[in-house]
Design a protein around this motif. Structure first.
Motif, PDB file in Angstrom:
ATOM      1  N   UNK A 102       6.208  -4.171  -2.426  1.00  0.00           N
ATOM      2  CA  UNK A 102       7.165  -5.280  -2.297  1.00  0.00           C
ATOM      3  C   UNK A 102       6.706  -6.322  -1.300  1.00  0.00           C
ATOM      4  N   UNK A 103       6.234  -5.880  -0.138  1.00  0.00           N
ATOM      5  CA  UNK A 103       5.729  -6.818   0.869  1.00  0.00           C
ATOM      6  C   UNK A 103       4.505  -7.561   0.378  1.00  0.00           C
ATOM      7  N   UNK A 104       3.624  -6.847  -0.300  1.00  0.00           N
ATOM      8  CA  UNK A 104       2.418  -7.486  -0.844  1.00  0.00           C
ATOM      9  C   UNK A 104       2.758  -8.538  -1.885  1.00  0.00           C
ATOM     10  N   UNK A 152      14.494   3.635  -8.672  1.00  0.00           N
ATOM     11  CA  UNK A 152      14.360   3.653  -7.207  1.00  0.00           C
ATOM     12  C   UNK A 152      13.148   2.826  -6.766  1.00  0.00           C
ATOM     13  N   UNK A 153      12.007   3.030  -7.413  1.00  0.00           N
ATOM     14  CA  UNK A 153      10.780   2.292  -7.078  1.00  0.00           C
ATOM     15  C   UNK A 153      11.022   0.792  -7.193  1.00  0.00           C
ATOM     16  N   UNK A 154      11.562   0.365  -8.340  1.00  0.00           N
ATOM     17  CA  UNK A 154      11.772  -1.066  -8.551  1.00  0.00           C
ATOM     18  C   UNK A 154      12.885  -1.623  -7.663  1.00  0.00           C
ATOM     19  N   UNK A 155      13.855  -0.799  -7.304  1.00  0.00           N
ATOM     20  CA  UNK A 155      14.911  -1.236  -6.394  1.00  0.00           C
ATOM     21  C   UNK A 155      14.343  -1.496  -4.998  1.00  0.00           C
ATOM     22  N   UNK A 156      13.517  -0.581  -4.484  1.00  0.00           N
ATOM     23  CA  UNK A 156      12.901  -0.771  -3.158  1.00  0.00           C
ATOM     24  C   UNK A 156      12.001  -2.007  -3.175  1.00  0.00           C
ATOM     25  N   UNK A 157      11.195  -2.158  -4.212  1.00  0.00           N
ATOM     26  CA  UNK A 157      10.314  -3.326  -4.322  1.00  0.00           C
ATOM     27  C   UNK A 157      11.137  -4.610  -4.351  1.00  0.00           C
ATOM     28  N   UNK A 158      12.176  -4.631  -5.166  1.00  0.00           N
ATOM     29  CA  UNK A 158      13.009  -5.834  -5.304  1.00  0.00           C
ATOM     30  C   UNK A 158      13.733  -6.176  -4.009  1.00  0.00           C
ATOM     31  N   UNK A 171      -6.423 -12.703  -6.031  1.00  0.00           N
ATOM     32  CA  UNK A 171      -6.829 -11.828  -7.135  1.00  0.00           C
ATOM     33  C   UNK A 171      -6.946 -10.375  -6.687  1.00  0.00           C
ATOM     34  N   UNK A 172      -7.686 -10.123  -5.615  1.00  0.00           N
ATOM     35  CA  UNK A 172      -7.870  -8.761  -5.130  1.00  0.00           C
ATOM     36  C   UNK A 172      -6.535  -8.085  -4.777  1.00  0.00           C
ATOM     37  N   UNK A 173      -5.652  -8.752  -4.019  1.00  0.00           N
ATOM     38  CA  UNK A 173      -4.356  -8.116  -3.726  1.00  0.00           C
ATOM     39  C   UNK A 173      -3.526  -7.820  -4.981  1.00  0.00           C
ATOM     40  N   UNK A 174      -3.552  -8.719  -5.958  1.00  0.00           N
ATOM     41  CA  UNK A 174      -2.791  -8.490  -7.190  1.00  0.00           C
ATOM     42  C   UNK A 174      -3.328  -7.257  -7.921  1.00  0.00           C
ATOM     43  N   UNK A 175      -4.653  -7.138  -7.996  1.00  0.00           N
ATOM     44  CA  UNK A 175      -5.268  -5.982  -8.655  1.00  0.00           C
ATOM     45  C   UNK A 175      -4.910  -4.688  -7.911  1.00  0.00           C
ATOM     46  N   UNK A 176      -5.044  -4.696  -6.584  1.00  0.00           N
ATOM     47  CA  UNK A 176      -4.741  -3.503  -5.790  1.00  0.00           C
ATOM     48  C   UNK A 176      -3.262  -3.129  -5.921  1.00  0.00           C
ATOM     49  N   UNK A 177      -2.376  -4.113  -5.821  1.00  0.00           N
ATOM     50  CA  UNK A 177      -0.939  -3.833  -5.956  1.00  0.00           C
ATOM     51  C   UNK A 177      -0.623  -3.256  -7.337  1.00  0.00           C
ATOM     52  N   UNK A 208      -0.075   3.899 -10.010  1.00  0.00           N
ATOM     53  CA  UNK A 208      -0.209   5.240  -9.427  1.00  0.00           C
ATOM     54  C   UNK A 208       1.147   5.858  -9.112  1.00  0.00           C
ATOM     55  N   UNK A 209       2.017   5.109  -8.461  1.00  0.00           N
ATOM     56  CA  UNK A 209       3.303   5.710  -8.071  1.00  0.00           C
ATOM     57  C   UNK A 209       4.232   5.892  -9.269  1.00  0.00           C
ATOM     58  N   UNK A 210       4.036   5.097 -10.318  1.00  0.00           N
ATOM     59  CA  UNK A 210       4.857   5.276 -11.517  1.00  0.00           C
ATOM     60  C   UNK A 210       4.412   6.496 -12.321  1.00  0.00           C
TER      61      UNK A 210
END
Length: 172
Positions: A112-114, A9-15, A80-86, A92-94
């Motif tokens: 997904x948006x990020x 579900x997580x990866x489906x929403x992201x995709x 770099x910062x956004x990639x680290x935060x994402x 965390x959610x996994x």
């Protein structure tokens, strides 16, 4: 990491978030004349002057903030910062199985948006924005895209869930 329905579900929403964003940007890049330093570009009214489509390449973040940073700082702050935060949010959610379904959807939409906007910065050097809303001066937005819609929607859902939980605790 065990692959479960929750993980799917997580990866489906992201995709889906990434695909919707990238397809919309491809359509805009191919069909709407971009705004440049010497041209205001094409403006397509969808609902009179209240909802307009245009093609703007944003080299910064939200509302162009950061576009005037030096290249090294821009690399750190916008990539770099956004990639680290994402990455941290995804981890965390996994791993946190106590996250409620609405928050899980919200975090997945934000990730997904990020990712979609970071992808644009890496591949194109800018993010394609194309929606503009102006409700007669009462409410006016900056120019944004579907990834921004996903991130903003996710943030509103998280805020609503948080306030609902707080109110529920106060009434108990």
């Amino acid at each position: 990491m065990k692959f479960t329905k929750r993980t799917l579900y997580i990866f489906l929403v992201i995709t889906i978030t990434i695909v919707v964003d990238q397809v919309s940007k491809i359509i805009v890049r191919e069909t709407i004349e971009p705004r440049t330093e010497i041209s205001i570009g094409e403006r397509i009214p969808v609902i009179e002057d209240m909802f307009i489509l245009m093609n703007v390449e944003n080299t910064g973040a939200f509302l162009g903030m950061g576009s005037d940073l030096n290249p090294t700082l821009r690399l750190i702050v916008l990539l770099i910062l956004p990639i680290v935060v994402l990455g941290f949010v995804l981890r965390h959610i996994l791993t946190d199985k106590t996250i409620d379904p609405w928050s899980l959807f919200a975090f997945s939409s934000i990730i997904g948006g990020g990712i979609a906007n970071v992808y644009d910065r890496i591949v194109y050097g800018s993010v394609t924005d194309f929606f503009y809303i102006d409700l007669g001066g009462i409410f006016r937005t900056g120019i944004f895209n579907m990834a921004d819609v996903s991130v903003t929607t996710g943030m509103f859902i998280l805020l609503f869930v948080s306030l609902s939980k707080k109110k529920k605790k106060e009434t108990e």
